[in-house]
Design a protein around this motif. Structure first.
Motif, PDB file in Angstrom:
ATOM      1  N   LYS A  83       0.822  -1.206   0.000  1.00  0.00           N
ATOM      2  CA  LYS A  83       0.000   0.000   0.000  1.00  0.00           C
ATOM      3  C   LYS A  83       0.853   1.253   0.000  1.00  0.00           C
ATOM      4  CE  LYS A  83      -3.413  -2.160  -0.437  1.00  0.00           C
ATOM      5  NZ  LYS A  83      -3.609  -3.288   0.436  1.00  0.00           N
ATOM      6  N   GLY A  84       2.100   1.089   0.398  1.00  0.00           N
ATOM      7  CA  GLY A  84       3.037   2.213   0.394  1.00  0.00           C
ATOM      8  C   GLY A  84       2.983   2.922  -0.935  1.00  0.00           C
ATOM      9  N   LEU A  85       2.671   2.132  -1.895  1.00  0.00           N
ATOM     10  CA  LEU A  85       2.384   2.586  -3.231  1.00  0.00           C
ATOM     11  C   LEU A  85       1.374   3.734  -3.243  1.00  0.00           C
ATOM     12  CD1 LEU A  85       2.465  -0.492  -5.240  1.00  0.00           C
ATOM     13  CD2 LEU A  85       0.856   1.155  -6.082  1.00  0.00           C
ATOM     14  N   VAL A  86       0.300   3.506  -2.511  1.00  0.00           N
ATOM     15  CA  VAL A  86      -0.759   4.511  -2.480  1.00  0.00           C
ATOM     16  C   VAL A  86      -0.242   5.793  -1.866  1.00  0.00           C
ATOM     17  CG1 VAL A  86      -3.063   4.994  -1.655  1.00  0.00           C
ATOM     18  CG2 VAL A  86      -2.362   2.631  -2.097  1.00  0.00           C
ATOM     19  N   GLY A 140       2.817   6.759  -1.296  1.00  0.00           N
ATOM     20  CA  GLY A 140       3.914   7.345  -2.057  1.00  0.00           C
ATOM     21  C   GLY A 140       3.385   8.113  -3.242  1.00  0.00           C
ATOM     22  N   LYS A 150      -5.127   5.930  -9.886  1.00  0.00           N
ATOM     23  CA  LYS A 150      -3.785   6.465 -10.093  1.00  0.00           C
ATOM     24  C   LYS A 150      -3.426   6.383 -11.576  1.00  0.00           C
ATOM     25  CE  LYS A 150      -3.583   3.860  -6.954  1.00  0.00           C
ATOM     26  NZ  LYS A 150      -4.596   3.257  -6.095  1.00  0.00           N
ATOM     27  N   GLU A 179      -3.126  10.995  -8.667  1.00  0.00           N
ATOM     28  CA  GLU A 179      -4.458  10.442  -8.486  1.00  0.00           C
ATOM     29  C   GLU A 179      -5.463  11.340  -9.180  1.00  0.00           C
ATOM     30  OE1 GLU A 179      -5.555   9.906  -4.456  1.00  0.00           O
ATOM     31  OE2 GLU A 179      -4.487   8.013  -4.290  1.00  0.00           O
ATOM     32  N   VAL A 191       1.080  -0.197 -15.716  1.00  0.00           N
ATOM     33  CA  VAL A 191       2.121   0.713 -15.244  1.00  0.00           C
ATOM     34  C   VAL A 191       1.599   2.141 -15.234  1.00  0.00           C
ATOM     35  CG1 VAL A 191       4.403   1.640 -15.738  1.00  0.00           C
ATOM     36  CG2 VAL A 191       3.982  -0.804 -15.978  1.00  0.00           C
ATOM     37  N   GLY A 229       0.106   2.932 -12.198  1.00  0.00           N
ATOM     38  CA  GLY A 229       0.954   2.774 -11.024  1.00  0.00           C
ATOM     39  C   GLY A 229       0.981   1.361 -10.492  1.00  0.00           C
ATOM     40  N   LYS A 230       0.554   0.401 -11.314  1.00  0.00           N
ATOM     41  CA  LYS A 230       0.559  -0.981 -10.835  1.00  0.00           C
ATOM     42  C   LYS A 230       1.667  -1.761 -11.516  1.00  0.00           C
ATOM     43  CE  LYS A 230      -4.395  -1.192 -10.352  1.00  0.00           C
ATOM     44  NZ  LYS A 230      -5.538  -1.705 -11.062  1.00  0.00           N
ATOM     45  N   LEU A 231       2.125  -2.783 -10.834  1.00  0.00           N
ATOM     46  CA  LEU A 231       3.142  -3.663 -11.405  1.00  0.00           C
ATOM     47  C   LEU A 231       2.489  -4.573 -12.451  1.00  0.00           C
ATOM     48  CD1 LEU A 231       5.006  -4.715  -8.160  1.00  0.00           C
ATOM     49  CD2 LEU A 231       5.903  -3.289 -10.001  1.00  0.00           C
ATOM     50  N   PHE A 274      10.295  -5.323 -10.911  1.00  0.00           N
ATOM     51  CA  PHE A 274      10.061  -4.477 -12.066  1.00  0.00           C
ATOM     52  C   PHE A 274      10.318  -3.042 -11.665  1.00  0.00           C
ATOM     53  CE2 PHE A 274       7.274  -2.223 -15.108  1.00  0.00           C
ATOM     54  CZ  PHE A 274       7.691  -2.819 -16.282  1.00  0.00           C
ATOM     55  N   GLY A 295       6.843  -5.409  -5.230  1.00  0.00           N
ATOM     56  CA  GLY A 295       5.636  -5.084  -4.484  1.00  0.00           C
ATOM     57  C   GLY A 295       5.942  -5.045  -3.001  1.00  0.00           C
ATOM     58  N   PRO A 318      10.838   8.067  -2.645  1.00  0.00           N
ATOM     59  CA  PRO A 318       9.733   7.510  -3.419  1.00  0.00           C
ATOM     60  C   PRO A 318      10.181   7.170  -4.838  1.00  0.00           C
ATOM     61  CG  PRO A 318       9.423   9.857  -3.110  1.00  0.00           C
ATOM     62  CD  PRO A 318      10.650   9.488  -2.345  1.00  0.00           C
ATOM     63  N   LEU A 358       8.852   4.994  -8.693  1.00  0.00           N
ATOM     64  CA  LEU A 358       7.662   4.832  -9.530  1.00  0.00           C
ATOM     65  C   LEU A 358       6.571   3.993  -8.874  1.00  0.00           C
ATOM     66  CD1 LEU A 358       6.065   5.090 -12.121  1.00  0.00           C
ATOM     67  CD2 LEU A 358       7.483   3.325 -13.120  1.00  0.00           C
ATOM     68  N   PHE A 359       6.934   2.836  -8.373  1.00  0.00           N
ATOM     69  CA  PHE A 359       5.905   1.968  -7.818  1.00  0.00           C
ATOM     70  C   PHE A 359       5.875   1.990  -6.309  1.00  0.00           C
ATOM     71  CE2 PHE A 359       7.050   0.024 -11.864  1.00  0.00           C
ATOM     72  CZ  PHE A 359       5.806  -0.004 -12.471  1.00  0.00           C
ATOM     73  N   ASN A 360       6.975   2.311  -5.691  1.00  0.00           N
ATOM     74  CA  ASN A 360       7.127   2.020  -4.286  1.00  0.00           C
ATOM     75  C   ASN A 360       8.150   2.946  -3.666  1.00  0.00           C
ATOM     76  OD1 ASN A 360       5.925   0.288  -2.593  1.00  0.00           O
ATOM     77  ND2 ASN A 360       6.741  -1.541  -3.549  1.00  0.00           N
ATOM     78  N   LEU A 361       8.354   2.755  -2.353  1.00  0.00           N
ATOM     79  CA  LEU A 361       9.388   3.533  -1.683  1.00  0.00           C
ATOM     80  C   LEU A 361      10.671   2.718  -1.630  1.00  0.00           C
ATOM     81  CD1 LEU A 361       7.228   4.794   1.315  1.00  0.00           C
ATOM     82  CD2 LEU A 361       7.766   6.005  -0.804  1.00  0.00           C
ATOM     83  N   ARG A 395      10.206   7.542   8.141  1.00  0.00           N
ATOM     84  CA  ARG A 395       9.010   6.873   8.639  1.00  0.00           C
ATOM     85  C   ARG A 395       9.243   6.139   9.937  1.00  0.00           C
ATOM     86  NH1 ARG A 395       5.555   3.448   4.254  1.00  0.00           N
ATOM     87  NH2 ARG A 395       4.369   5.195   3.475  1.00  0.00           N
TER      88      ARG A 395
END
Ligand code: SF4
Ligand code: SF4
Lengths: 319, 447, 298
Positions: A18-21, A23, A49, A59, A223, A226-228, A242, A253, C178, C180-183, C218
């Protein structure tokens, strides 16, 4: 207590996913893809996103997006400022085949077409067998693109090699041009193609079209949101990483690594480098494996198991 | 200079074939049409049900269609090269057979590309090749080259039949409908054989002969490059261009010998096409057999000796699964003509024709062995539980279309021989000149 | 801890009441009624609280998100409970609520707030509920240069009941950038008694095309604070290089062919076709001669 710890671990994985969200919202900025957004509609309050023209994740309200798929023309351009890369950790692969299945489902493929294939390789007689998931390598010197007579397959600025199934004449030259047996042909009009009701886009490689060629596309449609890619999202072992090589980061992920460090520390390599195709997919060698190779035969469908009957391993072991 | 009497005599000999269709020929034509009909049915099946009805699958994406494509194109280039060379060097024995070589060139050139079309998944988008053509693709080179070749061969053929057409126009005894006369007189362009006309015609013919040879070599090399530009083991070879050209001419001599035999029998040309011609063609065939054998040997020797992993596995397949086809196409197909033509006692018309037949079949298998085993042994091993995905076998659709192609070839040859004599009547009627000046003249007209 | 339990009991009681009310309706299809699972995550980012309730139905075959489920969020302290609003779950079952201001949230005597995500049931799904307790905290990120070394300075504070600000001591801080997809994690440290931490900035991180880079610090999965983050931007990144120029060059695989190819092709084609034309001209001349001849003879 142990249980609780494990729960916590899995919730942590969840959270990091969810860090994705979290971030995402923070790096917002830049203008949105015009082709993408329909401003005339009322907003619904639901957010999705998307990547902007600057290649940043923002978003936007869901109702503003008429289709998450870009047009054929747009699909030639590539996501700006990005260059995608995949890293596959052979040490963790146990042929769970979730990458294959989720990819087939996501792209509305029949079971006879696999964009992602899992091979059982053994480099020489005495060397150890290992599982080898193989997507398209999105080569930087793609022979498949060079030989296409009509420009139906093309390489974009973000490194992704796509196929325009509305341009392809089905000569199959690209299939012989690719040295990695990556491409598949639609030998007939498979019923699965019709399941996809959305408009065709080369970025989605769906709905498929009879008499044309398709292959792994690195899921640029995901992508953009924002998804893998499906395979990376769904691998239970986190084998597939990825990311953007220019940003020097890859993720599966749950874990995120610096690409250069991962390759350095784990001796990453590219398959058949000698061919000069310059792949965008790197492999981490199957050292200190987490699973024995046999575990890859658990819960396999008979038809899949039989594939390996003729491999050096399959000939000497009972599958 | 032409000998009027010889010409009249020759025209009289050919007149019956041009005038009417015998019942035997009619049955023959109907049979051919039947086979073509089967091909049409197969084609319709392939279009409606998709390419799944063929034996091609994701690994072996090119099958018998491409083999036939190479085969027919090879015959065409061979026809062009043989007729062009014979024309340029004014070889005396060319006269009765040069027309057949020209027919061979153009007829197989019309059929060959049809096979690549059969292999294309989206025929409805064929015009994209012109609309979006990319110059980097060998297929584009091929499209350009083949269309250039078709024009060249047509012009060359036309130049070569022009004098015969003019003779037919002037031949009053010919009992043919008025419309055909009209066609002849239209096509003859008012050629009457004035020195000026003759000079121009000769000049144009020589120019086109050179062009046709050059283009044939380029076009067939381009075809070979379709394979050798890829990285596939067994295809990625620098030798493929010349190898393909030699193999093409080799197969063409075989077809030509058979055509000579057939027309000699059917049209009773025994006095014009003699053992001398068969031996001459036979010698040409032997020379090409040696060259072909040499190229084949170098290609496989280097692969075997270096034994890179994938080359090695390819050669293993060739010597196990494909043992007999391999032996047949690359050993027997080379040795038989060498023996038959090499040993004076065996050098009969029938023997030469039979060995030509062996050569043709061997060469077809040679192409099969170039295309299919390579696709069956890619870099990443094929791991599949479906046998048809692992090994290729042609289906009835492909074989029917192959038969239809051969039938169409025979049909067009038959029809062409009904329109203009299968021998170059005007050339045959020519009074031979001393040889020394012949060559000189050929060179002169080239300059 | 006790208060938390108390609140839990209250909610369970409420839930029971709710069940009674809706039981009649559920009974109809009780055979297929499913209790969904909610995973509730809490993130306090730069004074914004992001509540994410992920609602799904756990089946043998896997996990199925319950799309469009309406989730209500509550915050409660010792005495009062406040309704924070509601959100609809997206394709993946995520219902996200952002609270811009942390002030004025109900708190217990330790300054903690209990957040609740509540699903009232819909169709075949039974109601479900999940809570999370956290104390409000704040993290600030600063940068400093000492000699040739560069550091990221992190300060963490907590807000007590009386709005008194106290440092957070001895907690683990993880520092990210941060991507593209993640931290991407670039370091971690433990806070000292003054609530401060220091992490060396790794030299070769890629920023945006101007070299700007965002750094996030964090506290994660903390029993007291939950997830807290603070961020700041600095131009220490390596400017991002774009792999391919937007305009494609002339390569084998680009749309436009290399020049030598075009030149060769043109030379060959003109050569050949010029000869063709020459041959055709000869034919035309032959025709012309034949036309002239009758004239001269007459
Ligand atoms: S792996 Fe094959 S299909 Fe993919 S880009 Fe490379 S050459 Fe093309
Ligand atoms: S099959 Fe399609 S994509 Fe492949 S080379 Fe031919 S036209 Fe191009």
């Amino acid at each position: 207590m142990k249980d609780k710890n494990e729960n916590k671990k899995s919730s942590r994985r969840q959270f990091l996913k969810k860090g994705l969200v979290a971030g995402a919202g923070m790096v917002a900025g830049g203008s949105l893809l015009a082709a993408y957004i329909d401003k005339s509609k009322p907003t619904s309050g639901e957010k999705v996103k998307v990547l902007t023209t600057e290649g940043e994740l923002v978003e936007v309200d869901k109702s503003l997006i008429h289709s998450p798929r870009v047009s054929r023309e747009e699909s030639h351009k590539g996501i700006p400022g990005r260059k995608f890369v995949m890293v596959i950790d052979l040490a963790k692969c146990k042929n769970a085949r979730k990458c294959v299945e989720s990819c087939q489902k996501g792209h509305h493929l029949p079971s006879s077409q696999e964009f992602m294939k899992v091979y059982l390789l053994q480099d020489s007689e005495k060397s150890a067998p290992y599982w080898f998931p193989k997507p398209c390598f999105h080569c930087d010197n793609p022979l498949c693109v060079s030989v296409c007579p009509v420009g139906a397959t093309y390489k974009r600025s973000d490194g992704i090699v796509l196929i325009d199934n509305e341009r392809c004449i089905g000569c199959k030259f690209c299939m012989t041009g690719c040295p990695y047996s990556t491409r598949v042909f639609a030998w007939k009009d498979y019923p699965e193609y019709a399941e996809d009701k959305e408009p065709y886009s080369p970025e989605a490689s769906s709905p498929g079209k009879e008499g044309t060629v398709s292959k792994c596309d690195f899921c640029p449609d995901l992508v953009r949101m924002g998804k893998l890619p499906y395979c990376a999202q769904n691998c239970p072992m986190g084998v597939i990483y990825f990311g953007d090589i220019d940003e020097d980061t890859v993720t599966n992920g749950a874990e995120t690594f610096r690409f250069s460090e991962l390759i350095r520390d784990r001796s990453g390599y590219r398959y058949l480098e000698v061919l000069g195709t310059r792949p965008s997919v790197y492999y981490l060698p199957p050292v200190e494996r987490q699973f024995p190779v046999e575990s890859g035969f658990n819960d396999l469908k008979e038809s899949v198991k039989n594939r390996f009957k003729n491999t050096p391993y399959g000939k000497t072991h009972k599958l | 200079m032409e000998n009027k009497d010889t010409k009249e005599k020759l025209l009289r000999q050919f007149a019956p074939q041009l005038e009417k269709v015998s019942s035997a020929t009619l049955v023959w034509i109907l049979f051919l049409l039947g086979v073509i009909g089967l091909g049409v049915y197969a084609f319709v099946t392939q279009v409606t049900k998709g390419h799944i009805v063929t034996g091609m699958r994701d690994n072996v994406v090119w099958g018998i269609y491409i083999v036939n494509f190479i085969f027919f194109m090879g015959m065409s280039y061979s026809g062009a090269i043989i007729s062009g060379t014979l024309q340029l060097f004014r070889t005396e024995w060319r006269k009765p057979i040069i027309r057949m070589a020209e027919y061979l060139a153009i007829i197989s050139l019309l059929i060959g590309p049809g096979y690549i079309l059969l292999c294309i998944g989206r025929l409805d988008r064929l015009y994209y090749l012109a609309l979006f053509g990319r110059i980097q693709s060998p297929i584009t080179w091929d499209v350009i080259a083949i269309s250039t070749d078709i024009f060249g061969c047509l012009i060359f053929l036309y130049l070569s039949i022009l004098r015969d057409i003019a003779s037919l126009r002037d031949f009053s005894e010919l009992k043919i409908p008025a419309w055909r006369k009209k066609v002849y007189s239209m096509l003859a362009l008012g050629y009457t054989g004035t020195p000026e006309q003759e000079k121009r015609l000769r000049r144009a013919t020589d120019i086109m002969a050179t062009m046709v040879i050059a283009i044939a070599i380029i076009v067939y090399s381009v075809l070979a490059w379709i394979f050798s530009v890829t990285l596939q083991p067994g295809w990625h070879s620098t030798i493929f261009g010349p190898y393909f050209v030699i193999a093409a001419v080799y197969s063409g001599t075989g077809v030509l010998i058979i055509a000579m035999w057939v027309f000699r029998k059917v049209y009773h040309l025994d006095q014009y096409i003699t053992r001398k011609h068969f031996v001459a063609m036979g010698v040409l065939m032997v020379v090409l057999a040696a060259l072909f054998g040499y190229f084949t040997f170098s290609d496989y020797l280097t692969k075997w000796y270096g034994s890179e992993k994938n080359d090695e596995s390819l050669i293993r397949i060739l010597f196990t699964e494909y043992y007999w086809p391999f032996i047949f196409s690359n050993y027997i197909g080379v040795l038989i003509p060498l023996l038959v033509v090499g040993i004076a006692k065996l050098r009969t018309i029938t023997n030469i024709t039979l060995s030509a037949l062996v050569v043709i079949v061997a060469l077809w298998f040679n192409r099969y062995l170039i295309v299919i085993p390579t696709l069956e042994s890619p870099y990443l091993p094929i791991q599949d539980s479906r046998p048809d995905w692992v090994n290729y076998t042609g289906t009835w659709v492909e074989f029917s279309l192959m038969a239809a192609g051969v039938a169409l070839f025979c049909l067009l040859f038959t029809l062409a021989s009904k329109f203009v004599p299968v021998m170059n009547v005007s050339e045959m009627a020519e009074i031979p000149k001393p040889e020394s000046s012949e060559l000189f003249k050929a060179e002169e007209s080239l300059l | 801890m006790q208060t938390q339990n108390k609140i839990r009991i209250i909610f369970i009681f409420l839930l029971c009441c709710y069940n009674l009310v809706t039981s009649a309706q559920i009974k109809k299809d009780s055979a297929t009624a499913i209790t969904p699972t909610i995973t509730f995550t809490y993130l306090n980012s730069n004074d914004t609280i992001i509540l994410n309730a992920n609602i799904f139905d756990k089946k043998e075959k896997g996990v199925f998100a319950i799309k469009n489920a309406v989730i209500e969020f509550f915050a409660s302290g010792d005495k009062k409970t406040r309704n924070l609003g509601q959100a609809k779950a997206d394709e993946e079952g995520n219902a996200v609520l952002k609270l811009p201001v942390a002030k004025g949230l109900p708190q217990d005597k330790d300054g903690k707030t209990t957040y609740t995500a509540k699903f009232n049931g819909k169709d075949k799904y039974r109601p479900a509920l999940e809570t999370f307790t956290a104390k409000f905290a704040r993290i600030t990120v600063n940068f400093s240069k000492e000699d040739s070394l560069r550091f990221i300075l992190v300060t963490a504070t907590q807000v007590d009941r009386k709005d008194a600000i106290k440092p957070i001591q001895k907690e683990k801080i993880i520092v990210y950038v941060p991507r593209l997809f993640n931290l991407l994690k670039i370091g971690e440290t433990d806070l000292d008694v003054a609530g401060k931490g220091k992490v060396e900035y790794p030299g070769n991180l890629v920023g945006d095309s101007l070299g700007n880079i965002i750094v996030i610090a964090r506290i994660e999965d903390n029993d007291v604070f939950g997830n807290v983050q603070g961020q700041s931007s600095i131009s220490w990144g390596i400017p991002k290089q774009y792999y391919l120029a937007e305009k494609p060059t002339r390569e084998l695989w680009t749309p436009i062919a290399p020049i030598w190819m075009i030149v060769t092709l043109i030379i060959m084609l003109t050569g050949v076709w010029a000869h063709y034309i020459y041959a055709v001209i000869q034919l035309i001349k032959i025709k012309q001669i034949s036309k002239k001849k009758p004239d001269s003879s007459s």
